[in-house]
Design a protein around this motif. Sequence first.
Motif, PDB file in Angstrom:
ATOM      1  N   PHE A 185     -14.067  -1.700   2.837  1.00  0.00           N
ATOM      2  CA  PHE A 185     -12.649  -1.366   2.675  1.00  0.00           C
ATOM      3  C   PHE A 185     -11.827  -1.756   3.892  1.00  0.00           C
ATOM      4  O   PHE A 185     -10.684  -2.159   3.794  1.00  0.00           O
ATOM      5  N   ALA A 186     -12.425  -1.644   5.101  1.00  0.00           N
ATOM      6  CA  ALA A 186     -11.663  -1.856   6.325  1.00  0.00           C
ATOM      7  C   ALA A 186     -11.109  -3.261   6.421  1.00  0.00           C
ATOM      8  O   ALA A 186     -10.031  -3.483   6.979  1.00  0.00           O
ATOM      9  N   ASP A 187     -11.832  -4.265   5.884  1.00  0.00           N
ATOM     10  CA  ASP A 187     -11.376  -5.644   5.981  1.00  0.00           C
ATOM     11  C   ASP A 187     -10.282  -5.962   4.985  1.00  0.00           C
ATOM     12  O   ASP A 187      -9.515  -6.891   5.171  1.00  0.00           O
ATOM     13  N   GLU A 188     -10.214  -5.200   3.878  1.00  0.00           N
ATOM     14  CA  GLU A 188      -9.268  -5.516   2.819  1.00  0.00           C
ATOM     15  C   GLU A 188      -8.110  -4.540   2.748  1.00  0.00           C
ATOM     16  O   GLU A 188      -7.195  -4.710   1.958  1.00  0.00           O
ATOM     17  N   ALA A 189      -8.113  -3.502   3.552  1.00  0.00           N
ATOM     18  CA  ALA A 189      -7.044  -2.503   3.507  1.00  0.00           C
ATOM     19  C   ALA A 189      -5.742  -3.099   4.002  1.00  0.00           C
ATOM     20  O   ALA A 189      -5.738  -3.963   4.885  1.00  0.00           O
ATOM     21  N   PRO A 190      -4.598  -2.716   3.424  1.00  0.00           N
ATOM     22  CA  PRO A 190      -3.308  -3.233   3.895  1.00  0.00           C
ATOM     23  C   PRO A 190      -3.059  -2.814   5.324  1.00  0.00           C
ATOM     24  O   PRO A 190      -3.188  -1.639   5.661  1.00  0.00           O
ATOM     25  N   PRO A 191      -2.733  -3.757   6.217  1.00  0.00           N
ATOM     26  CA  PRO A 191      -2.534  -3.404   7.622  1.00  0.00           C
ATOM     27  C   PRO A 191      -1.221  -2.659   7.826  1.00  0.00           C
ATOM     28  O   PRO A 191      -0.252  -2.851   7.106  1.00  0.00           O
ATOM     29  N   GLY A 192      -1.209  -1.831   8.838  1.00  0.00           N
ATOM     30  CA  GLY A 192       0.055  -1.220   9.254  1.00  0.00           C
ATOM     31  C   GLY A 192       0.280   0.169   8.705  1.00  0.00           C
ATOM     32  O   GLY A 192       0.396   1.126   9.462  1.00  0.00           O
ATOM     33  N   ASP A 193       0.325   0.316   7.407  1.00  0.00           N
ATOM     34  CA  ASP A 193       0.717   1.590   6.803  1.00  0.00           C
ATOM     35  C   ASP A 193      -0.511   2.475   6.629  1.00  0.00           C
ATOM     36  O   ASP A 193      -1.394   2.200   5.813  1.00  0.00           O
ATOM     37  N   GLU A 194      -0.558   3.573   7.415  1.00  0.00           N
ATOM     38  CA  GLU A 194      -1.712   4.463   7.340  1.00  0.00           C
ATOM     39  C   GLU A 194      -1.796   5.171   5.996  1.00  0.00           C
ATOM     40  O   GLU A 194      -2.897   5.424   5.499  1.00  0.00           O
ATOM     41  N   ALA A 195      -0.643   5.519   5.419  1.00  0.00           N
ATOM     42  CA  ALA A 195      -0.655   6.192   4.113  1.00  0.00           C
ATOM     43  C   ALA A 195      -1.248   5.293   3.036  1.00  0.00           C
ATOM     44  O   ALA A 195      -2.065   5.731   2.212  1.00  0.00           O
ATOM     45  N   LEU A 196      -0.870   4.015   3.046  1.00  0.00           N
ATOM     46  CA  LEU A 196      -1.438   3.086   2.065  1.00  0.00           C
ATOM     47  C   LEU A 196      -2.931   2.891   2.304  1.00  0.00           C
ATOM     48  O   LEU A 196      -3.704   2.756   1.351  1.00  0.00           O
ATOM     49  N   GLN A 197      -3.344   2.872   3.560  1.00  0.00           N
ATOM     50  CA  GLN A 197      -4.766   2.752   3.852  1.00  0.00           C
ATOM     51  C   GLN A 197      -5.535   3.945   3.306  1.00  0.00           C
ATOM     52  O   GLN A 197      -6.621   3.785   2.737  1.00  0.00           O
ATOM     53  N   LEU A 198      -4.975   5.143   3.476  1.00  0.00           N
ATOM     54  CA  LEU A 198      -5.645   6.335   2.969  1.00  0.00           C
ATOM     55  C   LEU A 198      -5.712   6.314   1.441  1.00  0.00           C
ATOM     56  O   LEU A 198      -6.749   6.631   0.846  1.00  0.00           O
ATOM     57  N   ILE A 199      -4.606   5.937   0.808  1.00  0.00           N
ATOM     58  CA  ILE A 199      -4.596   5.854  -0.665  1.00  0.00           C
ATOM     59  C   ILE A 199      -5.603   4.826  -1.152  1.00  0.00           C
ATOM     60  O   ILE A 199      -6.337   5.050  -2.121  1.00  0.00           O
ATOM     61  N   GLU A 200      -5.651   3.673  -0.477  1.00  0.00           N
ATOM     62  CA  GLU A 200      -6.599   2.633  -0.860  1.00  0.00           C
ATOM     63  C   GLU A 200      -8.032   3.115  -0.678  1.00  0.00           C
ATOM     64  O   GLU A 200      -8.903   2.828  -1.507  1.00  0.00           O
ATOM     65  N   ALA A 201      -8.273   3.861   0.402  1.00  0.00           N
ATOM     66  CA  ALA A 201      -9.620   4.390   0.622  1.00  0.00           C
ATOM     67  C   ALA A 201     -10.009   5.352  -0.497  1.00  0.00           C
ATOM     68  O   ALA A 201     -11.122   5.295  -1.028  1.00  0.00           O
ATOM     69  N   PHE A 202      -9.083   6.258  -0.865  1.00  0.00           N
ATOM     70  CA  PHE A 202      -9.369   7.183  -1.965  1.00  0.00           C
ATOM     71  C   PHE A 202      -9.587   6.430  -3.280  1.00  0.00           C
ATOM     72  O   PHE A 202     -10.464   6.789  -4.077  1.00  0.00           O
ATOM     73  N   ASN A 203      -8.804   5.396  -3.525  1.00  0.00           N
ATOM     74  CA  ASN A 203      -8.969   4.619  -4.757  1.00  0.00           C
ATOM     75  C   ASN A 203     -10.346   3.966  -4.806  1.00  0.00           C
ATOM     76  O   ASN A 203     -11.003   3.943  -5.857  1.00  0.00           O
ATOM     77  N   ARG A 204     -10.795   3.430  -3.675  1.00  0.00           N
ATOM     78  CA  ARG A 204     -12.101   2.786  -3.658  1.00  0.00           C
ATOM     79  C   ARG A 204     -13.225   3.806  -3.841  1.00  0.00           C
ATOM     80  O   ARG A 204     -14.198   3.549  -4.549  1.00  0.00           O
ATOM     81  N   ILE A 205     -13.078   4.959  -3.194  1.00  0.00           N
ATOM     82  CA  ILE A 205     -14.084   5.997  -3.382  1.00  0.00           C
ATOM     83  C   ILE A 205     -14.100   6.479  -4.832  1.00  0.00           C
ATOM     84  O   ILE A 205     -15.156   6.724  -5.423  1.00  0.00           O
ATOM     85  N   GLN A 206     -12.905   6.632  -5.415  1.00  0.00           N
ATOM     86  CA  GLN A 206     -12.833   7.046  -6.820  1.00  0.00           C
ATOM     87  C   GLN A 206     -13.485   6.018  -7.730  1.00  0.00           C
ATOM     88  O   GLN A 206     -14.203   6.373  -8.682  1.00  0.00           O
ATOM     89  N   ASP A 207     -13.249   4.728  -7.449  1.00  0.00           N
ATOM     90  CA  ASP A 207     -13.899   3.675  -8.249  1.00  0.00           C
ATOM     91  C   ASP A 207     -15.416   3.762  -8.109  1.00  0.00           C
ATOM     92  O   ASP A 207     -16.153   3.594  -9.091  1.00  0.00           O
ATOM     93  N   ILE A 209     -17.178   6.446  -7.393  1.00  0.00           N
ATOM     94  CA  ILE A 209     -17.657   7.626  -8.120  1.00  0.00           C
ATOM     95  C   ILE A 209     -17.653   7.368  -9.623  1.00  0.00           C
ATOM     96  O   ILE A 209     -18.587   7.750 -10.336  1.00  0.00           O
ATOM     97  N   ASP A 210     -16.582   6.720 -10.115  1.00  0.00           N
ATOM     98  CA  ASP A 210     -16.518   6.414 -11.556  1.00  0.00           C
ATOM     99  C   ASP A 210     -17.676   5.515 -11.979  1.00  0.00           C
ATOM    100  O   ASP A 210     -18.279   5.720 -13.041  1.00  0.00           O
ATOM    101  N   ARG A 211     -17.975   4.526 -11.139  1.00  0.00           N
ATOM    102  CA  ARG A 211     -19.100   3.650 -11.477  1.00  0.00           C
ATOM    103  C   ARG A 211     -20.415   4.422 -11.474  1.00  0.00           C
ATOM    104  O   ARG A 211     -21.274   4.213 -12.342  1.00  0.00           O
ATOM    105  N   SER A 212     -20.570   5.321 -10.492  1.00  0.00           N
ATOM    106  CA  SER A 212     -21.792   6.110 -10.420  1.00  0.00           C
ATOM    107  C   SER A 212     -21.930   7.039 -11.626  1.00  0.00           C
ATOM    108  O   SER A 212     -23.016   7.153 -12.219  1.00  0.00           O
ATOM    109  N   VAL A 213     -20.806   7.695 -11.992  1.00  0.00           N
ATOM    110  CA  VAL A 213     -20.844   8.589 -13.155  1.00  0.00           C
ATOM    111  C   VAL A 213     -21.139   7.817 -14.436  1.00  0.00           C
ATOM    112  O   VAL A 213     -21.930   8.253 -15.289  1.00  0.00           O
ATOM    113  N   ALA A 214     -20.520   6.637 -14.563  1.00  0.00           N
ATOM    114  CA  ALA A 214     -20.774   5.824 -15.754  1.00  0.00           C
ATOM    115  C   ALA A 214     -22.241   5.396 -15.823  1.00  0.00           C
ATOM    116  O   ALA A 214     -22.861   5.412 -16.898  1.00  0.00           O
TER     117      ALA A 214
END
Length: 440
Positions: A185-207, A209-214
């Motif tokens: 995630f660190a290489d592909e996260a949008p630079p600069g905006d910490e809020a967007l980085q956090l949202i992107e991190a949560f989205n990736r973790i959610q993806d 988890i969804d893959r694991s649950v599936a």
Amino acid sequence: MRLKRPSSLARRVTLAVTGTAAVFLLVISLLAYETFARMEDDLVDEVLSGQIAALRDDLGAGLGVPAILPPRWSEGGRVQAWVLPADRPPPLEGMFSAGPGGREIVRAGRTWHTWVETVPQGLLYVRYDATAHEERVRSFGWILAGGAALALVCAWLLARRLARRVVAPIRAVADRLSAWEGGAFADEAPPGDEALQLIEAFNRIQDRIDRSVAFERQFAANLGHELRTPLAALRSDCEMALLDAGPGTPLEARLARMMVQVDAAASSLAGAAALNSADPDRVRRVDLAQALEQAWFALEPMARARGLALDPRIPPGESRFLDPDALLIVLRNLLRNAIEHAAPATLRVDLDEHGVLVLRDDGPGMAPERLARVREWRAGRADLSAADAPEAGHGLGLGIAQRVCELRGWRLSVDSVHGGPGSGTIFRLDFHSVSGQPDS
């Protein structure tokens, strides 16, 4: 087209705080400057009024008025006065007004306040040099500007430090999620905006988890499909063996018991599939007494060996619209828990006045600290076996029962009294909590 780099949250916080401080300093500075300027104007008016009053008294006493008044009496020589006949032009052309009254004159960087007044000798002309007052006002303005600029720089430095402290937890959470996710995630996260980085991190973790649950759901479905076939074959063999067994023989009873256990295993597999399904077609009318009898039948030999007797008091015909597989999973785990931890005892099962299914035993009960640990499965805990082996059944069996109840919208609660004549444990299964509705 080049995309604009998003501004960091820390920078936006810094600009917001600094901008607020700048507006505050601007308002305060303008108010202070305006107040000081008015004070200087009032001082000039007071000096000029005092000089005019003194000149008026001297003229009334018949004294002459020199053009330039003595320094001690005239504010350092900045006051000049003339008395001329009314038919003569005023001194210093363009300095005085044509009629009585005052005015302010600004010429060549200097400021004068003038006054014209009618006196018995003609017209009194007074001029006051207010340049020093104006210079004090300008100096005060520069001091204010310098102080405001310095305060603004300090505000910017403090806001920057504050913004970093505010944003630091967000960055820490994003970094932790990034490390948990594997670092990609660190290489592909949008630079600069910490809020967007956090949202992107949560989205990736959610993806993830969804893959694991599936994957787990698919694995469970495949496992259930693979197990149902040998279970069906085993049941068929039991049915064939029953044909050869003599009626009323111990072998016939054992084969019948084996068929019940096979049916229980198949039902458990169906119940496990029900945990991952919200299909409304699974809900149908279920007779509670028959469901209890079905759950008890497979556990009766173990209950008899442990000394647990069942006292069913559910009125005949009491039914609910429920998922039968989910209900059997909950009942089996509650009955197995009573066999393992309450026996020797009697387990009474009935309905209270609110239609809640109540399982009450007269066993030794649970100590308060043990009851508190049992209730931890409501928070997702199922590791009681790690601390105390005798309590392992509470952690796993009740955790499964609680999970099934949560998925079906039911509520399962437990109370216990340890020691004494009224000892025992009570489980209440409420179908009314969310979606389970009793049949009227």
